[in-house]
Design a protein around this motif. Structure first.
Motif, PDB file in Angstrom:
ATOM      1  N   VAL A  28       0.937  -1.350  -0.002  1.00  0.00           N
ATOM      2  CA  VAL A  28       0.151  -0.027   0.189  1.00  0.00           C
ATOM      3  C   VAL A  28       1.099   1.288   0.115  1.00  0.00           C
ATOM      4  O   VAL A  28       0.627   2.293  -0.696  1.00  0.00           O
ATOM      5  CB  VAL A  28      -0.975   0.015   1.281  1.00  0.00           C
ATOM      6  CG1 VAL A  28      -1.725   1.154   1.184  1.00  0.00           C
ATOM      7  CG2 VAL A  28      -2.057  -0.927   1.120  1.00  0.00           C
ATOM      8  N   VAL A  29       1.900   1.290   0.810  1.00  0.00           N
ATOM      9  CA  VAL A  29       2.852   2.371   0.707  1.00  0.00           C
ATOM     10  C   VAL A  29       3.653   2.545  -0.560  1.00  0.00           C
ATOM     11  O   VAL A  29       3.532   3.823  -0.767  1.00  0.00           O
ATOM     12  CB  VAL A  29       3.796   2.047   1.859  1.00  0.00           C
ATOM     13  CG1 VAL A  29       5.004   3.379   1.981  1.00  0.00           C
ATOM     14  CG2 VAL A  29       3.105   2.262   3.248  1.00  0.00           C
ATOM     15  N   ILE A  30       3.914   1.499  -1.003  1.00  0.00           N
ATOM     16  CA  ILE A  30       4.859   1.805  -2.151  1.00  0.00           C
ATOM     17  C   ILE A  30       3.896   2.154  -3.318  1.00  0.00           C
ATOM     18  O   ILE A  30       4.090   2.798  -4.282  1.00  0.00           O
ATOM     19  CB  ILE A  30       5.556   0.313  -2.600  1.00  0.00           C
ATOM     20  CG1 ILE A  30       6.439  -0.036  -1.680  1.00  0.00           C
ATOM     21  CG2 ILE A  30       5.965   0.539  -4.031  1.00  0.00           C
ATOM     22  CD1 ILE A  30       7.347  -1.284  -1.960  1.00  0.00           C
ATOM     23  N   THR A  31       2.566   1.421  -3.557  1.00  0.00           N
ATOM     24  CA  THR A  31       1.625   1.932  -4.591  1.00  0.00           C
ATOM     25  C   THR A  31       1.156   3.440  -4.261  1.00  0.00           C
ATOM     26  O   THR A  31       1.022   4.204  -5.297  1.00  0.00           O
ATOM     27  CB  THR A  31       0.535   1.132  -4.248  1.00  0.00           C
ATOM     28  OG1 THR A  31       0.588  -0.162  -4.555  1.00  0.00           O
ATOM     29  CG2 THR A  31      -0.561   1.525  -5.309  1.00  0.00           C
ATOM     30  N   ALA A  32       1.269   3.933  -3.131  1.00  0.00           N
ATOM     31  CA  ALA A  32       0.628   5.282  -2.735  1.00  0.00           C
ATOM     32  C   ALA A  32       1.948   6.109  -3.150  1.00  0.00           C
ATOM     33  O   ALA A  32       1.696   7.176  -3.729  1.00  0.00           O
ATOM     34  CB  ALA A  32       0.321   5.441  -1.549  1.00  0.00           C
ATOM     35  N   VAL A  87     -10.311  -1.504   1.404  1.00  0.00           N
ATOM     36  CA  VAL A  87      -8.950  -1.073   1.324  1.00  0.00           C
ATOM     37  C   VAL A  87      -8.669  -0.677  -0.174  1.00  0.00           C
ATOM     38  O   VAL A  87      -7.902   0.292  -0.495  1.00  0.00           O
ATOM     39  CB  VAL A  87      -7.889  -1.889   1.925  1.00  0.00           C
ATOM     40  CG1 VAL A  87      -6.456  -1.608   1.579  1.00  0.00           C
ATOM     41  CG2 VAL A  87      -8.202  -1.927   3.421  1.00  0.00           C
ATOM     42  N   VAL A  88      -8.948  -1.728  -0.856  1.00  0.00           N
ATOM     43  CA  VAL A  88      -8.469  -1.651  -2.433  1.00  0.00           C
ATOM     44  C   VAL A  88      -9.150  -0.532  -3.162  1.00  0.00           C
ATOM     45  O   VAL A  88      -8.635   0.433  -3.687  1.00  0.00           O
ATOM     46  CB  VAL A  88      -8.804  -3.054  -3.347  1.00  0.00           C
ATOM     47  CG1 VAL A  88      -8.656  -2.680  -4.776  1.00  0.00           C
ATOM     48  CG2 VAL A  88      -8.040  -3.829  -2.768  1.00  0.00           C
ATOM     49  N   ALA A  89     -10.481  -0.316  -2.941  1.00  0.00           N
ATOM     50  CA  ALA A  89     -11.360   0.626  -3.480  1.00  0.00           C
ATOM     51  C   ALA A  89     -10.897   2.159  -3.275  1.00  0.00           C
ATOM     52  O   ALA A  89     -10.935   3.059  -3.819  1.00  0.00           O
ATOM     53  CB  ALA A  89     -12.706   0.251  -3.001  1.00  0.00           C
ATOM     54  N   VAL A  90     -10.500   2.329  -1.878  1.00  0.00           N
ATOM     55  CA  VAL A  90     -10.260   3.492  -1.402  1.00  0.00           C
ATOM     56  C   VAL A  90      -8.821   4.047  -2.052  1.00  0.00           C
ATOM     57  O   VAL A  90      -8.679   5.022  -2.373  1.00  0.00           O
ATOM     58  CB  VAL A  90     -10.215   3.751   0.279  1.00  0.00           C
ATOM     59  CG1 VAL A  90      -9.234   5.066   0.691  1.00  0.00           C
ATOM     60  CG2 VAL A  90     -11.486   3.637   0.656  1.00  0.00           C
ATOM     61  N   LEU A  91      -7.803   3.106  -2.087  1.00  0.00           N
ATOM     62  CA  LEU A  91      -6.561   3.268  -2.459  1.00  0.00           C
ATOM     63  C   LEU A  91      -6.639   3.639  -3.963  1.00  0.00           C
ATOM     64  O   LEU A  91      -6.106   4.639  -4.553  1.00  0.00           O
ATOM     65  CB  LEU A  91      -5.658   2.401  -2.458  1.00  0.00           C
ATOM     66  CG  LEU A  91      -4.324   2.335  -2.524  1.00  0.00           C
ATOM     67  CD1 LEU A  91      -3.574   3.452  -1.928  1.00  0.00           C
ATOM     68  CD2 LEU A  91      -3.277   1.095  -2.150  1.00  0.00           C
ATOM     69  N   VAL A  92      -7.387   2.866  -4.746  1.00  0.00           N
ATOM     70  CA  VAL A  92      -7.441   3.018  -5.990  1.00  0.00           C
ATOM     71  C   VAL A  92      -8.193   4.401  -6.558  1.00  0.00           C
ATOM     72  O   VAL A  92      -7.589   4.935  -7.401  1.00  0.00           O
ATOM     73  CB  VAL A  92      -8.508   1.898  -6.852  1.00  0.00           C
ATOM     74  CG1 VAL A  92      -9.058   2.171  -8.239  1.00  0.00           C
ATOM     75  CG2 VAL A  92      -7.627   0.666  -6.904  1.00  0.00           C
ATOM     76  N   ALA A  93      -9.316   4.678  -5.801  1.00  0.00           N
ATOM     77  CA  ALA A  93      -9.657   5.929  -6.076  1.00  0.00           C
ATOM     78  C   ALA A  93      -9.037   7.027  -5.822  1.00  0.00           C
ATOM     79  O   ALA A  93      -8.873   8.142  -6.608  1.00  0.00           O
ATOM     80  CB  ALA A  93     -11.234   6.081  -5.167  1.00  0.00           C
ATOM     81  N   GLY A  94      -8.257   7.087  -4.702  1.00  0.00           N
ATOM     82  CA  GLY A  94      -7.320   7.993  -4.557  1.00  0.00           C
ATOM     83  C   GLY A  94      -6.216   8.290  -5.505  1.00  0.00           C
ATOM     84  O   GLY A  94      -6.145   9.232  -5.844  1.00  0.00           O
TER      85      GLY A  94
END
Length: 484
Positions: free
Chosen positions: A14-18, A158-165
């Protein structure tokens, strides 16, 4: 199973993706940046990104589970998935790039000079995209639930929030880096455990009986010719109709680059399918007790602990969990970008701000659906999307690129007939699942819905004498003129 390593792996991903995604804010400024990364993505980088978004939950988790359940019959899915890109290479990759469009509805409107056909195409694109995202969110919840004692909705949220952001922050330019990284992570996450497992099986003298891996009763003679042929037709042509796949070709600098990208994609996804299928074969030897619907999709995560009960098994499982979440994130982000582009242009005017709003809305809809529904088999769920895409959008795109007589009325009639017939068939197939005979005719309808859609398009177009666009010859010449 110790959840500490698994949750740490998800957290690191999640951190790397962000970081990679939000780094796109610095370079994403214009409409072209958000929609098509300013058409500046090189072949290898683009191929990695396409492979990252194409290899979804159905591949990372579901393919091994399908091989565990079905043996040799399960290999038809990777064959169809990979071969579909050959059709993309031959028929649509370069022409779509030369069209200069941002989205599939852009291309259809420009080709047929009709706002009505654009609206219908946009609806079809949204349905395909949302149907594809729901299994990713189900898979995220399933994977996180296996390795940690958390509520079933957590993984999907978790996936939806990260992808949308990420999509809202940087659009296509931002997710290109994310998806390319996630392809190589997914390949590594399967390859390393597969090597360890094969070495362990060879080292302890385990005798692998070929009849156990490929039972005679599951061999070629046991296959249903109609079901297999219909499935392959859906997978081959369905790839052409996936909006999140096609939109990535708009990011190539030119048509020649789009072709090189497609060749590289075939190599990359072929390598991945080989490793994923190998995990399924290992599962038939190591974990035959997990060969049950709903459980088989988790077999990849369970394999390391079967042969490595200590720290090694925990670390390999954590790597697999990270790879699984990379699959959910990469595919979902690609779909959201393609859908946000459509909604932004058709509903809100097409600016950067409207793209960001559209990304959030396009993520919220499938998230609600995922939270209200129960997960089915991941491979079969994704396979239904291919059937729907092949029965609606693929014939319109192929005929739009290669047939001068296509008209807007023909395209609309074909997509409507394809959607209705495909939807009705799948509902009937689900209702008749436990019966013999005609159930397969409905559960695998591509063999008749694709010809039906194509016939309707052709017949209505031929009858529509005044509907052929005036500038069709000039537009098709643009699509097929080689790049200088």
């Amino acid at each position: 199973m110790n959840p500490v390593f698994d949750l740490a792996a998800v957290g690191a991903l999640v951190v790397i993706t962000a970081v990679l995604g939000f780094a796109g804010i610095r370079t994403s400024r214009t409409r072209s940046d958000f929609f098509v990364a300013s058409r500046s993505v090189g072949s290898v980088w683009n191929a990695s990104a396409i492979s990252g978004e194409y290899l979804s939950a159905g591949t990372f988790l579901g393919l091994a589970g399908l091989v565990l359940l079905s043996g040799a019959e399960g290999f038809w899915f990777p064959i169809g998935y990979a071969a579909g890109y050959l059709l993309v290479l031959l028929f649509v990759a370069a022409p779509l790039r030369r069209s200069g469009a941002y989205t599939i509805p852009d291309f259809v409107e420009a080709r047929l000079e009709s706002r009505a056909v654009r609206r219908v195409t946009s609806v079809v694109v949204l349905v395909i995209g949302w149907l594809y995202i729901v299994p990713q969110l189900h898979g995220a919840s399933l994977a996180l639930g296996v390795v940690a004692d958390v509520p079933p909705w957590v993984g999907g949220v978790v996936v939806a929030v990260l992808v949308a952001g990420i999509v809202a922050a940087g659009g296509m330019r931002a997710i290109t880096a994310v998806q390319a990284f996630q392809y190589w992570l997914k390949l590594t996450a399967l390859l390393v455990p597969a090597v360890f497992l094969l070495i362990a099986l060879a080292g302890d003298g385990t005798a692998i009986d070929p009849a156990r891996v490929f039972p005679v009763e599951s061999g070629p003679g046991a296959l249903d010719a109609y079901a297999t042929g219909s499935l392959l037709l859906a997978l081959l042509l369905g790839t052409i109709g996936l909006p999140h796949v096609l939109v990535r070709f708009y990011t190539s600098p030119d048509g020649a680059s789009a072709r090189r990208t497609t060749v590289a994609v075939i190599v990359l996804i072929g390598a991945f399918y080989a490793v994923s299928s190998t995990m399924g074969l290992i599962a038939r030897v190591v974990a035959p007790d997990l060969a049950a619907p709903g459980v088989a999709d988790t077999v990849v995560l369970a394999l390391p602990s079967r042969l490595f009960p200590g720290l090694t098994g925990q670390l390999l499982t954590a790597l697999l969990v990270a790879g699984a979440f990379a699959a959910f994130l990469a595919t979902s982000s690609g779909i959201i970008v393609s859908l946000a582009g459509v909604v932004s242009q058709d509903v809100f005017g097409g600016g950067v701000r409207s793209f960001r709003l559209s990304a959030v809305l396009c993520t919220a809809v499938p998230l609600v659906i995922a939270l209200l529904t129960q997960p089915a088999g991941l491979v079969s769920s994704v396979g239904l999307v291919f059937v729907f895409a092949a029965s609606t959008l693929s014939p319109v795109l192929l005929l739009g690129v290669w047939w001068t007589r296509l008209t807007a009325r023909g395209a609309v009639a074909g997509m409507v007939v394809g959607a209705v017939s495909c939807g009705a068939a799948l509902v009937a197939g689900a209702a008749l699942r436990d019966t013999a005979g005609g159930a397969v005719f409905f559960s695998q309808p591509a063999a008749w819905t694709i010809p039906l859609t194509t016939a309707v398009i052709v017949l209505v177009s031929l009858a529509d004498r005044g509907g052929v666009p005036l500038r069709v010859d000039r537009y098709l010449a643009r699509l097929h003129t080689p790049d200088v």
